[in-house]
Design a protein around this motif. Sequence first.
Motif, mmCIF file in Angstrom:
data_model
loop_
_atom_site.group_PDB
_atom_site.id
_atom_site.type_symbol
_atom_site.label_atom_id
_atom_site.label_comp_id
_atom_site.label_asym_id
_atom_site.label_seq_id
_atom_site.Cartn_x
_atom_site.Cartn_y
_atom_site.Cartn_z
ATOM 1 N N THR A 27 0.860 -1.175 0.000
ATOM 2 C CA THR A 27 0.000 0.000 0.000
ATOM 3 C C THR A 27 0.896 1.224 0.000
ATOM 4 O O THR A 27 1.776 1.351 0.850
ATOM 5 N N VAL A 28 0.703 2.120 -0.965
ATOM 6 C CA VAL A 28 1.649 3.217 -1.168
ATOM 7 C C VAL A 28 0.980 4.558 -0.940
ATOM 8 O O VAL A 28 -0.098 4.835 -1.469
ATOM 9 N N ARG A 29 1.648 5.377 -0.146
ATOM 10 C CA ARG A 29 1.286 6.774 0.036
ATOM 11 C C ARG A 29 2.387 7.639 -0.578
ATOM 12 O O ARG A 29 3.566 7.288 -0.509
ATOM 13 N N ILE A 30 1.992 8.779 -1.123
ATOM 14 C CA ILE A 30 2.946 9.693 -1.743
ATOM 15 C C ILE A 30 2.888 11.023 -1.020
ATOM 16 O O ILE A 30 1.810 11.612 -0.872
ATOM 17 N N LEU A 31 4.034 11.491 -0.560
ATOM 18 C CA LEU A 31 4.113 12.806 0.051
ATOM 19 C C LEU A 31 4.551 13.800 -1.013
ATOM 20 O O LEU A 31 5.589 13.627 -1.650
ATOM 21 N N LEU A 46 -0.708 12.554 -0.465
ATOM 22 C CA LEU A 46 -0.925 13.390 0.704
ATOM 23 C C LEU A 46 -0.099 14.658 0.557
ATOM 24 O O LEU A 46 1.110 14.593 0.284
ATOM 25 N N VAL A 47 -0.717 15.796 0.714
ATOM 26 C CA VAL A 47 -0.019 17.070 0.591
ATOM 27 C C VAL A 47 0.620 17.410 1.935
ATOM 28 O O VAL A 47 -0.065 17.515 2.956
ATOM 29 N N ALA A 48 1.934 17.544 1.944
ATOM 30 C CA ALA A 48 2.687 17.894 3.142
ATOM 31 C C ALA A 48 3.968 18.588 2.702
ATOM 32 O O ALA A 48 4.389 18.466 1.546
ATOM 33 N N LEU A 56 3.035 16.673 7.940
ATOM 34 C CA LEU A 56 3.910 15.507 8.048
ATOM 35 C C LEU A 56 3.354 14.441 8.986
ATOM 36 O O LEU A 56 3.420 13.246 8.687
ATOM 37 N N ARG A 57 2.818 14.847 10.106
ATOM 38 C CA ARG A 57 2.327 13.858 11.077
ATOM 39 C C ARG A 57 1.177 13.041 10.487
ATOM 40 O O ARG A 57 1.101 11.835 10.688
ATOM 41 N N GLN A 58 0.300 13.702 9.762
ATOM 42 C CA GLN A 58 -0.798 12.980 9.131
ATOM 43 C C GLN A 58 -0.285 12.045 8.040
ATOM 44 O O GLN A 58 -0.806 10.927 7.866
ATOM 45 N N ALA A 59 0.736 12.468 7.306
ATOM 46 C CA ALA A 59 1.272 11.641 6.222
ATOM 47 C C ALA A 59 1.970 10.396 6.753
ATOM 48 O O ALA A 59 1.887 9.320 6.162
ATOM 49 N N VAL A 60 2.661 10.529 7.874
ATOM 50 C CA VAL A 60 3.439 9.424 8.431
ATOM 51 C C VAL A 60 2.569 8.451 9.232
ATOM 52 O O VAL A 60 2.886 7.258 9.332
ATOM 53 N N ALA A 61 1.476 8.925 9.775
ATOM 54 C CA ALA A 61 0.631 8.100 10.652
ATOM 55 C C ALA A 61 0.208 6.805 9.962
ATOM 56 O O ALA A 61 -0.279 6.812 8.832
#
Length: 260
Positions: A27-31, A46-48, A56-61
Motif C-alpha cells: 500500500t503506497v502513500r505519496i508525500l 498526501l499534501v505535506a 507531516l504527522r498525518q502523512a506518516v501516521a
Amino acid sequence: MTSVLVTGGTGQLGRQVVRALAADGHTVRILSRRPAAPPVPGAELLVADLSTGAGLRQAVAGTTAIVHCATDPRRSGTVDVGGTARLLEAARDAGRPLVVHVSIVGIDRVPTDYYRSKLAAEEAIGRSGLPWTVLRTTQFHGFVLQLLDRMTRLPVVPVPRGWRVQPIDVDEVAGRLADAVVAGPAGRLPDLGGPEVFPVVDLVRNRMGEAPRRRPVLELPLPGAVAAALRAGANLVPGNRSGGRTWREFVAGRPQPVER
C-alpha cells in the motif's frame, strides 16, 4: 505487504519507487508539496511540506516504512537537513517505521554545500533511533544527459579535464529501494554505481556527434577542491557496478540533440 510512504513520490526517482512498491503489493502513500495525479492507480497522495513540517504527522501516521527520496539542491539546508529532521521527528511519534533513504556517492568526499547537506541528512537518520537503511548511488542517466545537453549548446564546448561519470538507471535504483523495504533495516548498504564509467569528454563528443553541426571541445583543468575530488573519482564506484540499462541503451531511447 506494508504501508509505505514515499517522500518526493512525484519526482523522477520517486515515481519509479511508487511503481515498484505497488507492483510488489504494498500500500503506497505519496508525500508531495502540491496536489498531483499519483503515478499508479490506488496510490494515495498526501499534501505535506518538509520545509515547514505542515502535514507531516498525518502523512506518516500508520505507515510501516518510509522511502525518503525528497531533495532540493537549491534549498538543501531547509529541505534535506531541516526537512529530514522534521520527518524523523514525525516518524518517531508514529510507531517507529523503517526509514529507507537514497543518497549520493561521494557526499563525504566532494565538498559542495549540497553534498554536505546530504551527508547531514544521512547522519541524522543514523542517530534517529529509528530502524534505517541508506543507499548511495551515482548520478542518474537523465541528470547526466541534461548536463551534457547544457554543455553542448555553447559555441565552444568546455569540458572539465579528467572528470568521469558512472550513470545509473533510475529504474534499477527504484527496484533496490523497494527491495530494501522488504529486507528490513540494514544500515548503510554498499554504494551502487552504474554499469560503466565514462570520461565526460567522451560523452560530450559522442553527444555532439549526433548533432547537425560540430563545435570545438576545450578540455579545461579546473582548480579547487571539488574539481580535484572529481578528478580523483570520488563520485564513482567502479567496484560495485549495477545491472539495468546501460548508457547507450538509455541514449538510444532519447531524442537526438537539437541544433540551436
